[in-house]
Design an enzyme around this catalytic site. Structure first.
Site, short mmCIF file in Angstrom:
data_model
loop_
_atom_site.label_atom_id
_atom_site.label_comp_id
_atom_site.label_asym_id
_atom_site.label_seq_id
_atom_site.Cartn_x
_atom_site.Cartn_y
_atom_site.Cartn_z
N GLU A 1 36.25 78.40 -33.14
CA GLU A 1 35.29 77.92 -32.15
C GLU A 1 34.17 78.91 -31.86
O GLU A 1 34.41 80.08 -31.56
CB GLU A 1 36.01 77.59 -30.83
CG GLU A 1 35.08 77.02 -29.77
CD GLU A 1 35.81 76.47 -28.55
OE1 GLU A 1 35.15 76.10 -27.57
OE2 GLU A 1 37.07 76.42 -28.59
N LYS B 1 37.44 70.51 -28.42
CA LYS B 1 38.42 69.92 -27.51
C LYS B 1 38.97 68.69 -28.19
O LYS B 1 38.26 67.71 -28.41
CB LYS B 1 37.76 69.59 -26.17
CG LYS B 1 38.68 69.43 -24.99
CD LYS B 1 39.72 70.52 -24.90
CE LYS B 1 39.27 71.71 -24.11
NZ LYS B 1 40.29 72.77 -24.17
N PRO C 1 36.30 80.53 -39.16
CA PRO C 1 34.96 81.10 -39.16
C PRO C 1 34.77 82.26 -38.20
O PRO C 1 33.89 83.09 -38.40
CB PRO C 1 34.07 79.91 -38.76
CG PRO C 1 34.99 78.94 -38.12
CD PRO C 1 36.30 79.11 -38.78
#
Length: 418
Positions: free
Chosen positions: A221, A238, A199
């Site tokens: 992220e 994470k 993305p």
């Protein structure tokens, strides 16, 4: 311009060949939440771009073939440029890991520590759905396991000493690699987007004497999204697991990640850090965690993802909020300042663009930036750099952490395979 306007690849290839300063924010379709639109833009000679050299503490303004030093803080210069421009102005670019001079970080070895452009030309494209099943859009054979290097073991051991001494409770330990290749940046990016759609994928080219750099991103992220309603959202990742070779093994790996105590502990520590960062710039009581430790699946990896959200206080600008959050807590560990001091001591080389942010800012206060991970950078001299890593806690084992770092690196290195 020739080439069908509905084909972003054709336009991208022509723009990159004919304009020294250009970008492609190319996340459309990789995830449902990222939408299916991507943005491609380029600068004419009289358009403005900014670069930052953290070693010299100089922000340089480029326009009309001239270069002028205009400040020593890239956040402050961006703020001033946004304030001086029109309400529709948008800037596109990246912030490298060393962009906050009040935090310990070494200057970049390749691309400028920051590049921002205000282009005359911006095009939007709609993408088909790029969702991928097990193995991703293009299968990359996993290399045989190999033991952790001498250098990584030493850094890991020192991090464990700091963890047990109570200096920090999580360190995002990363390593950099260099690849010598004559591969053209445009060809490299097209290969990267096929291997690892994401993305926050994108390409940045600033081919200007004294400030040359190419950044190729395939990041999953979110660093920060600020909407017209002044709601700030960050989406830390994470926790990582590989994709399976078939549906059954893929589901098993996904479920194992979702329940892994060590991975969940890492994610929770970063969420706590980001809640603190977000609370520092947002209205009291507005900070929420609407998503906690969900598994998202990408072409090559499963990732453990959370969302932290809050509404900016009236006196906080978007650039001020981005500065306060920088660099992303998922790329440092916690507590941020002390952990960045540990990182500076144990990592062999500067992070450069890696672990920074890449995206756009608007004069009306909106912004959308991803974290620079799963990225390649070069200054056009045939040397490419990449960084990978993961969170280290007292529960970590060196070979497991090394394997996670290699899993991420090998996907990038596949770009250079024949």
């Amino acid at each position: 311009m020739s080439g069908p306007p509905s084909d972003p690849v054709a336009v991208f290839e022509q723009v990159a060949a004919t304009h020294e300063r250009c970008f492609w924010l190319d996340g459309g379709g990789a995830r449902e939440w990222s939408g299916r639109r991507s943005i491609l833009g380029w600068c004419e000679p009289d358009d403005v771009s900014l670069t930052y050299d953290a070693g010299r503490r100089e922000v340089t303004r480029h326009s009309g073939g001239r270069a002028e030093v205009v400040g020593d803080d890239v956040f402050a210069v961006l703020e001033a440029e946004l304030a001086a421009g029109g309400p529709a102005d948008q800037w596109f670019g990246h912030l490298g890991y060393a962009c906050r001079p009040d935090l310990p970080a070494r200057p970049s070895l390749d691309v400028p520590d920051a590049v921002w452009m205000r282009p005359s030309h911006v095009r939007f494209f709609e993408h088909p759905d790029m969702a991928a099943g097990p193995g991703g859009l293009e299968t990359v054979a996993a290399p045989p396991p190999r033991p952790a290097s001498a250098a990584y073991r030493a850094a890991f051991a020192e991090v464990q000493e700091r963890l047990h001494a109570g200096d920090t409770y999580e360190v995002n330990l990363t390593l950099r690699e260099e690849v010598v290749s004559g591969l053209d940046p445009v060809a490299a990016y097209l290969r990267l987007r096929a291997l690892n759609p994401a993305p926050y994928a994108g390409f940045l080219q600033h081919d200007v004497a004294g400030a040359r750099g190419w950044l190729l991103s395939s990041s999953p992220e979110r660093y920060a999204l600020v909407g017209a309603d002044r709601v700030l959202e960050t989406k830390p990742i994470k926790g990582t697991a590989p994709r399976g070779a078939d549906a059954a093994s893929d589901t098993a790996l996904r479920e194992r990640l979702a329940g892994d105590p060590k991975q969940r502990a890492e994610n929770l520590m970063v969420v706590d850090l980001l809640r603190n960062d977000v609370a520092g710039v947002c209205e009291p009581g507005s900070v929420q965690v609407p998503t906690l430790m969900e598994v998202e699946t990408y072409a090559s990896l499963h990732q453990l993802v959370s969302v932290v959200r809050g509404r900016l206080r009236d006196e906080v600008t978007t650039v001020g909020a981005l500065r306060a959050l920088f660099p992303a807590g998922s790329m440092t560990g916690a507590p941020k300042l002390r952990t960045m001091e540990v990182i500076d001591a144990v990592e062999e080389s500067p992070r450069g663009a890696y672990a920074g942010a890449f995206g756009w800012l608007s004069a009306d206060g909106r912004a959308d930036l991803g974290v620079v991970i799963r990225a390649l950078s070069t200054r056009g001299d045939g040397t490419w750099r990449l960084g990978t890593g993961g969170g280290v806690t007292v529960l970590s084992e060196v070979e497991d952490e090394w394997a996670e770092a290699r899993l991420k690196a090998d996907r990038l290195l596949a770009v250079f395979d024949a």
